[in-house]
Structure formats: structure tokens, C-alpha cells
Design a protein around this motif. Structure first.
Motif, PDB file in Angstrom:
ATOM      1  N   TYR A 158      59.014  -3.829  30.592  1.00  0.00           N
ATOM      2  CA  TYR A 158      58.313  -2.562  30.424  1.00  0.00           C
ATOM      3  C   TYR A 158      57.211  -2.699  29.375  1.00  0.00           C
ATOM      4  CZ  TYR A 158      62.339  -0.810  32.966  1.00  0.00           C
ATOM      5  OH  TYR A 158      63.309  -0.619  33.917  1.00  0.00           O
ATOM      6  N   LEU A 159      55.996  -2.291  29.753  1.00  0.00           N
ATOM      7  CA  LEU A 159      54.859  -2.298  28.841  1.00  0.00           C
ATOM      8  C   LEU A 159      54.773  -0.949  28.149  1.00  0.00           C
ATOM      9  CD1 LEU A 159      52.152  -3.911  31.186  1.00  0.00           C
ATOM     10  CD2 LEU A 159      53.759  -5.069  29.650  1.00  0.00           C
ATOM     11  N   SER A 160      54.742  -0.947  26.816  1.00  0.00           N
ATOM     12  CA  SER A 160      54.621   0.305  26.068  1.00  0.00           C
ATOM     13  C   SER A 160      53.264   0.356  25.372  1.00  0.00           C
ATOM     14  CB  SER A 160      55.756   0.450  25.051  1.00  0.00           C
ATOM     15  OG  SER A 160      55.705  -0.600  24.092  1.00  0.00           O
ATOM     16  N   TYR A 161      52.897   1.544  24.895  1.00  0.00           N
ATOM     17  CA  TYR A 161      51.559   1.782  24.339  1.00  0.00           C
ATOM     18  C   TYR A 161      51.659   2.652  23.090  1.00  0.00           C
ATOM     19  CZ  TYR A 161      50.473   0.450  29.156  1.00  0.00           C
ATOM     20  OH  TYR A 161      50.403  -0.210  30.351  1.00  0.00           O
ATOM     21  N   ASP A 162      50.504   2.842  22.443  1.00  0.00           N
ATOM     22  CA  ASP A 162      50.498   3.748  21.302  1.00  0.00           C
ATOM     23  C   ASP A 162      50.552   5.218  21.747  1.00  0.00           C
ATOM     24  OD1 ASP A 162      47.957   4.047  22.349  1.00  0.00           O
ATOM     25  OD2 ASP A 162      46.906   3.251  20.596  1.00  0.00           O
ATOM     26  N   THR A 163      50.537   5.454  23.070  1.00  0.00           N
ATOM     27  CA  THR A 163      50.659   6.811  23.610  1.00  0.00           C
ATOM     28  C   THR A 163      52.028   7.035  24.249  1.00  0.00           C
ATOM     29  OG1 THR A 163      49.577   5.997  25.622  1.00  0.00           O
ATOM     30  CG2 THR A 163      48.201   7.167  24.026  1.00  0.00           C
ATOM     31  N   THR A 164      52.975   6.103  24.062  1.00  0.00           N
ATOM     32  CA  THR A 164      54.345   6.293  24.520  1.00  0.00           C
ATOM     33  C   THR A 164      55.269   6.253  23.316  1.00  0.00           C
ATOM     34  OG1 THR A 164      54.660   3.910  24.936  1.00  0.00           O
ATOM     35  CG2 THR A 164      53.858   5.263  26.764  1.00  0.00           C
ATOM     36  N   CYS A 165      56.507   6.711  23.510  1.00  0.00           N
ATOM     37  CA  CYS A 165      57.413   6.815  22.363  1.00  0.00           C
ATOM     38  C   CYS A 165      58.809   6.326  22.726  1.00  0.00           C
ATOM     39  CB  CYS A 165      57.457   8.255  21.846  1.00  0.00           C
ATOM     40  SG  CYS A 165      58.317   9.403  22.958  1.00  0.00           S
ATOM     41  N   ASP A 184      50.632  -2.665  23.717  1.00  0.00           N
ATOM     42  CA  ASP A 184      50.755  -3.358  22.430  1.00  0.00           C
ATOM     43  C   ASP A 184      52.119  -4.016  22.225  1.00  0.00           C
ATOM     44  OD1 ASP A 184      52.250  -1.069  22.105  1.00  0.00           O
ATOM     45  OD2 ASP A 184      50.959  -0.180  20.580  1.00  0.00           O
ATOM     46  N   ARG A 185      53.058  -3.786  23.166  1.00  0.00           N
ATOM     47  CA  ARG A 185      54.362  -4.454  23.093  1.00  0.00           C
ATOM     48  C   ARG A 185      55.073  -4.287  24.433  1.00  0.00           C
ATOM     49  NH1 ARG A 185      58.744  -0.858  22.010  1.00  0.00           N
ATOM     50  NH2 ARG A 185      59.970  -2.620  21.294  1.00  0.00           N
ATOM     51  N   SER A 186      56.142  -5.067  24.623  1.00  0.00           N
ATOM     52  CA  SER A 186      56.942  -4.941  25.832  1.00  0.00           C
ATOM     53  C   SER A 186      58.394  -5.282  25.518  1.00  0.00           C
ATOM     54  CB  SER A 186      56.405  -5.857  26.935  1.00  0.00           C
ATOM     55  OG  SER A 186      56.628  -7.218  26.595  1.00  0.00           O
ATOM     56  N   PHE A 187      59.294  -4.893  26.416  1.00  0.00           N
ATOM     57  CA  PHE A 187      60.710  -5.216  26.277  1.00  0.00           C
ATOM     58  C   PHE A 187      61.302  -5.328  27.675  1.00  0.00           C
ATOM     59  CE2 PHE A 187      60.225  -0.662  26.227  1.00  0.00           C
ATOM     60  CZ  PHE A 187      61.205  -0.193  27.083  1.00  0.00           C
ATOM     61  N   THR A 188      62.485  -5.897  27.772  1.00  0.00           N
ATOM     62  CA  THR A 188      63.113  -6.115  29.078  1.00  0.00           C
ATOM     63  C   THR A 188      64.468  -5.416  29.151  1.00  0.00           C
ATOM     64  OG1 THR A 188      64.099  -8.196  28.323  1.00  0.00           O
ATOM     65  CG2 THR A 188      61.965  -8.314  29.430  1.00  0.00           C
ATOM     66  N   ARG A 189      64.863  -5.102  30.388  1.00  0.00           N
ATOM     67  CA  ARG A 189      66.155  -4.467  30.633  1.00  0.00           C
ATOM     68  C   ARG A 189      66.743  -5.001  31.944  1.00  0.00           C
ATOM     69  NH1 ARG A 189      65.997   0.780  28.007  1.00  0.00           N
ATOM     70  NH2 ARG A 189      65.614   0.203  25.836  1.00  0.00           N
ATOM     71  N   TYR A 190      68.076  -4.938  32.036  1.00  0.00           N
ATOM     72  CA  TYR A 190      68.783  -5.133  33.297  1.00  0.00           C
ATOM     73  C   TYR A 190      69.525  -3.841  33.570  1.00  0.00           C
ATOM     74  CZ  TYR A 190      67.893 -10.150  32.870  1.00  0.00           C
ATOM     75  OH  TYR A 190      67.284 -11.378  32.764  1.00  0.00           O
TER      76      TYR A 190
END
Length: 623
Positions: free
Chosen positions: A75-82, A42-48
Motif C-alpha cells: 500500500y502506497l501512502s501519502y501526506d494526504t492519507t492518515c 512518501d512511504r509504503s507498507f505490506t499486508r497479508y
């Protein structure tokens, strides 16, 4: 495949087994250990990510090389990750269930448990963890297992968090999924006591059996991985990563031994030729009018061609060192680490659109003689320069023999360069998680799967084959609950959970949708006589195709309830009378053909023995 005298070569091998634990929640948070599909994100973010120094002020060589490859990690995140997985919240205390399971495994491996478990950070900058490190803790050491070639010591066992799941390469870097990050994982390392490919496989199989004996480890592709450390007396220690199948371990060891033997032979030949490696140089002008699609494509995009002279390497760059892999493939692997598509070298040219005239011009440009080889890289200027430097560096190590390194296991049991071997400089204490003092007094030693097989045969009367299938399968806890808790016929329970489900899977029935509750309900209905045994496949098929149904609802929907003997006789008489001429002519010889038709007419509602008895009786009346 060449078979060597491994004792003469001084083969030494060890294993690292990584096994996910089947706990309710993750190691440092309360999120479930559920693996999701990437499209569910349901969302994602990026990192270096960048390497950091250890407590001693050192930077690990493997982490440093990885950081030289400039990549963005999504990184793909979900409603089952925090937020713990996203590294936006400190980790929680160590999961108790994971620690208890680890202590069970320690007992099965005859290991000594440490007095205090301290969490450490292991630097990892390949993007597989959002933090740039993996949390790991030593739980036990100094154990042993038995193999047919003697004991193999267990050096240590660590409890750690699983890494992110790699989804795909992107234009800017790599996309990962956070659902797997944080699943509890045990890492079991053997001592270097393994002296043959066969013993390596047997040791891995033994450890795998002990892990599954707990009934608390995850099963399926990707839930267990084996790393194999291999060296020979004159070679070097090589860590082979990511072996997915036990069936590949012995072949992987054989191929690595061959690779090291071949590299040592090449080093001897290079020494006789007084070989050396020149300085990389630009040879773009040689290919100004080339017909090579790869090179022309790089030049038309503003790229150039970089070359390195390999003095004394002629004929050796193309020498096979593993099946379908050559020294040139090793050089290419290093070039690819820096973004290049690969290399060309004169042992394989002219080819790929490169002409004989261009090869001669290339040799002239770098001053190559008859015993020399030349390797080239065509790409954008920065990539080409980094890649050719990496090729030159790897060629330098070929002069010495076998370089220590970490390699990635390929599906064909060969391997490719991954990174340098990691060192101790990548470990430092985790300050956010308090230490744990493990209590082994309340941990019970699980029954081994081999012991289960014997018990299922002696107590439940199962044949050896079926007993082994159940014991080594994923549903033995359900089997035991049904037989010991519900009094279900052991053969019915075992046959359904193994043979019937296997047959349905082969018929493309989605048996993965069947829960333990589905199976329990269906087996109880059959065992209680509410559904004939012949109806179990139809019942399970209905449940698999509509998992929202209960077993009772599926029986009603499919009209699978049993029929009395009078209904059976009516159905049988109808079939026999329809084939009256055949019965009169063949007598009991018609039985087999009519039996199938009778069962079809009753649609699995009647027990086969009952139908058989009635059919025999009706045929005999008319014979």
C-alpha cells in the motif's frame, strides 16, 4: 451481434451503480478526497489478508476462494492519507456532508430513508482495503425511476467507503494506492425489473443524470462504475463488475445473454454424449522433448505438465460463446486465478509448438477417445496442480449449464471469470462507529439537469444544444454564479465554459489547469469590456500554461487590453493600404481575406464587430 427474443428467454437484469461523492473530506476521517499520482507516495507498507467468520460462524465462499491465492499486498501512502486508511487508528464518525448528499439522492430517487443508519463490515480480502473489509451502511430503500419501457424499482442505496486504487501487479502480489480509500461512495441497487439491453442502458443513464443533478458527485474516469446482474430463465444470475462506460451496458447484457444461451446448448450436447470429467494427472513425460516454448520453459524451470480428460467435450471446448471467447477461455480464466498463464486444449492443438505426435501421445496417456478433449497446464508443480484442479472443477459445472459467478467486464463488452458470487455471510456489524439518525427535513431536493436545460433556454435564451452542454457539464455551478450573481451575459459564459474550453483542449492547451477562479476572472474581464471577446482564447491559454497568474496579470503579460477606435482604424488602414491593388480590383470581395489579417494585426485586442465596421468603411472609400 445476434439479437434474441429477450422476453422468450426470460431475461431479467438489475443494476448496481457506484458513484463517488465530491465531499471535502473522506467518509471516516478528515483527509481530503484527493487522488494522487503513485510517484508522489512518501512511504509504503505490506499486508497479508485472511477471511474471517460472520456472526453466524460462516465464511463467505468468494472470500474463501480469494484467500486461497497467496498474495502480498503493498500500500502506497501519502501526506494526504492518515492512520485510518492504514488501519492503525479507529474510524471517525460518519462524514456529515456525505450523509446529507446521500439524503438528497434518496429524494431524487423517491426512496424511503431508514430511521437509523448502522455501519456494517463487508468482508473483502482481495487487497482493496487494508482492513480486510469495507464499511457500508444502508441509508434508504424502496424507490423508483421511469424508463420508456416502464418503471424500474430501486431496491436500496448504501453509503460506503471507496476501495484502494489498484496500481499494478507485482512479483509477490498487488500494489495499491491509499489515496482513493475512504472517499464516500453511494451504491444504488435496482430491482430485477429490467427486461432488455436497451432498458438497462436507459436506466443507468437516468440514475446517472439524477446523481449529477446534485452537483455533489465526482466526475471523470473511475468515479462512477456500473455493475450489471443478468440472468435468463434456464441460466443463472451473473454479476458483471466494473462497467466504466454507459455506452457498453447494452452490449454487455447482449453478450452475457449469448454466453448463457451457448453454455446451455453446450450442456445439452454434453448430456447427449453422456460426458464426464476425469481426474487430473501428470503427463510431463509426453513433452520431454517438446519444441513448444511455453511448455519447455516451464519444464526447464523444474515445472511439470498436468492434464485432465474431458470425456465427450471434443469440439465444444473451442466453441465460441462470446466474441473471441470460447469455453476453453472460461477454463483458462479459472487456471489463471491460481497463477498459471493459461491452458492448452486439444480443440486448438497441434499449435503453439505442440506437434501432432505429441497430441496423439497426450490422448493415449489419458485414454482419450475421438469424442473426448484434453486440457493441459504447464507451470511449476504447485501452480500447475492448483490450476488443473480449477479447470476440472469448471468443466464439471459445464455439464450442468451456467454457474452463478461474479465476472469482470472487459473493454470489448465481453466478460471473464472473477470469483464466486458473494453471500450474506460476509456482512457483520461495525462496532467502532456509532449509528446515525438521518434528518431529511432540512434536505432540499435538487433541480434535475433536464429541468436546468429548460430553464437555461427560457430564462437565459440559450440554444437547446448549448443549454444541454452547460447543464450536463461539470461547470454549471460556475455558470449560474456568473450569470445570476455577477450579471454576466449568459451566451458569453456558456460559450466560454463549453465551446471555448473544448476548442482549447483539442489544441492541446492544458485546460485541466484552469480553476473556477481563473475562468471567473477571465469571463468578468471580457464581459466588462476590459478584454475583447476575441482575446478570451489567448487569455485562457496564458492562464492554463501558467496557473500561478491571475486573470489581470495574464492580460498584462500578454498585452491583451482593449484598444480604442482610433487605434483600430490605424491598424485597418495599414492593412488596406498594403493591399491597395487587391481592394481596387475586388472591392468588398477582398473583405474576408483582409478581415483575418486585421484581426491578426490587432492580436485579439479589438472586438470583431468594431474591426468589421471600420474595414468595410475603409474599403468603400477606395472602391
Amino acid at each position: 451481434m445476434t439479437e434474441y427474443d429477450y422476453e422468450e428467454l426470460g431475461l431479467v437484469a438489475g443494476l448496481e451503480i457506484h458513484q463517488q461523492l465530491d465531499t471535502a473530506t473522506k467518509l471516516f476521517c478528515d483527509c481530503p478526497t484527493t487522488v494522487r499520482e503513485p510517484e508522489e507516495s512518501d512511504r509504503s507498507f505490506t499486508r497479508y489478508l485472511h477471511p474471517t467468520k460472520s456472526e453466524l460462524g460462516e465464511i463467505d465462499e468468494a472470500a474463501l476462494e480469494e484467500s486461497m491465492v497467496d498474495r502480498e499486498f503493498e500500500y502506497l501512502s501519502y501526506d494526504t492519507t492518515c492512520l485510518v486508511e492504514e488501519d492503525d487508528e479507529p474510524p471517525h464518525r460518519v462524514d456529515r456532508e456525505a450523509m446529507e448528499t446521500t439524503l438528497e439522492i434518496a429524494q431524487l430517487l423517491d426512496m424511503a430513508v431508514v430511521d437509523q443508519v448502522n455501519v456494517m463490515r463487508k468482508i473483502v480480502v482481495d487487497g482493496s482495503n487494508t482492513t480486510g473489509f469495507q464499511r457500508s451502511m444502508l441509508v434508504a430503500n424502496d424507490g423508483a425511476i421511469e424508463t420508456s419501457d416502464g418503471p424500474v424499482g430501486i431496491e436500496d442505496m448504501l453509503l460506503e467507503e471507496e476501495s484502494c486504487q489498484r496500481v499494478e501487479e507485482t512479483d509477490d502480489g498487488v500494489r495499491f494506492s491509499l489515496d482513493r480509500l475512504g472517499i464516500p461512495l453511494v451504491e444504488i441497487g435496482t430491482k430485477p425489473d429490467i427486461s432488455s439491453p436497451e432498458q438497462a442502458r436507459e436506466a443507468a443513464e437516468r440514475i446517472g443524470m439524477l446523481l449529477r443533478s446534485t452537483g455533489k458527485v465526482k466526475r471523470g474516469l473511475g468515479t462512477i462504475r456500473q455493475d450489471v446482474n443478468v440472468s435468463i430463465a434456464e441460466g443463472a444470475r451473473i454479476e458483471l463488475k466494473g462497467v466504466q462506460s454507459l455506452d457498453d451496458i447494452d452490449d454487455l447484457v447482449r453478450n452475457e445473454v449469448r454466453r448463457q444461451v451457448e453454455l446451455l446448448d453446450i450442456a445439452d450436447e454434453l448430456a447427449e454424449r453422456e460426458a464426464s470429467v476425469g481426474e487430473p494427472q501428470d503427463v510431463t513425460d509426453v513433452f520431454a522433448d517438446t519444441d513448444s516454448g511455453v511448455i519447455e520453459g516451464a519444464l526447464s524451470s523444474g515445472g511439470d505438465v498436468q492434464a485432465v480428460l474431458l470425456e465427450g467435450f471434443d469440439g465444444l471446448v473451442g466453441r465460441e460463446i462470446q466474441p473471441d471467447r470460447r469455453l476453453g477461455t472460461e477454463l483458462s480464466d479459472h487456471a489463471k486465478r491460481h497463477g498459471a498463464g493459461g491452458i492448452f486444449h486439444t480443440d486448438e492443438l497441434p499449435a503453439y509448438g505442440v506437434t501432432e505426435a505429441e497430441v496423439e501421445a497426450l490422448r493415449d496417456a489419458v485414454g482419450a477417445g475421438p469424442e473426448d478433449a484434453v486440457a493441459i497446464v504447464a507451470d511449476d508443480p504447485e501452480t500447475a496442480e492448483l490450476a488443473i484442479d480449477a479447470v476440472a472443477e469448471r468443466a464439471e459445472t459445464a455439464l450442468e449449464g451456467v454457474p452463478e459467478e461474479t465476472r469482470d467486464a472487459n473493454e470489448d463488452a465481453t466478460s471473464r471469470y472473477l470469483r464466486p458470487l458473494p453471500g450474506a455471510a460476509r456482512m457483520y456489524p461495525e462496532t467502532d462507529v456509532p449509528p446515525v439518525e438521518p434528518d431529511v427535513t432540512e434536505v432540499e431536493t435538487p433541480e434535475l439537469l433536464t429541468e436546468k436545460v429548460d430553464r437555461y433556454e427560457s430564462e437565459f435564451g440559450l440554444g437547446s444544444g448549448l443549454a444541454e452542454q452547460v447543464a450536463y457539464g461539470q461547470r454549471w455551478p460556475l455558470f449560474e454564479a456568473l450569470v445570476e450573481g455577477e450579471g454576466v451575459d449568459p451566451t458569453l459564459a456558456a460559450g466560454t465554459l463549453e465551446s471555448t474550453l473544448t476548442e482549447l483542449r483539442r489544441d492541446d492547451v492544458p485546460v485541466e489547469n484552469l480553476t473556477d477562479e481563473h475562468l471567473r476572472g477571465a469571463i468578468l474581464l471580457v464581459d466588462g469590456g476590459d478584454v475583447p471577446r476575441e482575446g478570451i482564447e489567448d487569455l485562457l491559454t496564458a492562464l492554463a500554461e501558467d496557473p500561478s497568474l491571475s486573470a489581470e496579470a495574464a492580460v498584462e503579460q500578454e498585452d491583451l487590453g482593449g484598444v480604442d477606435e482610433s487605434e483600430v482604424r490605424d491598424a485597418v488602414v495599414e492593412v488596406v493600404e498594403r493591399h491597395e491593388d487587391q481592394v481596387a480590383e475586388e472591392g468588398m470581395g477582398a473583405f474576408s481575406a483582409l478581415m483575418g489579417e486585421c484581426m491578426g494585426a490587432l492580436r485579439g485586442k479589438a472586438d470583431g464587430d468594431t474591426v468589421s465596421d471600420v474595414l468595410r468603411s475603409e474599403i468603400q472609400k477606395r472602391a
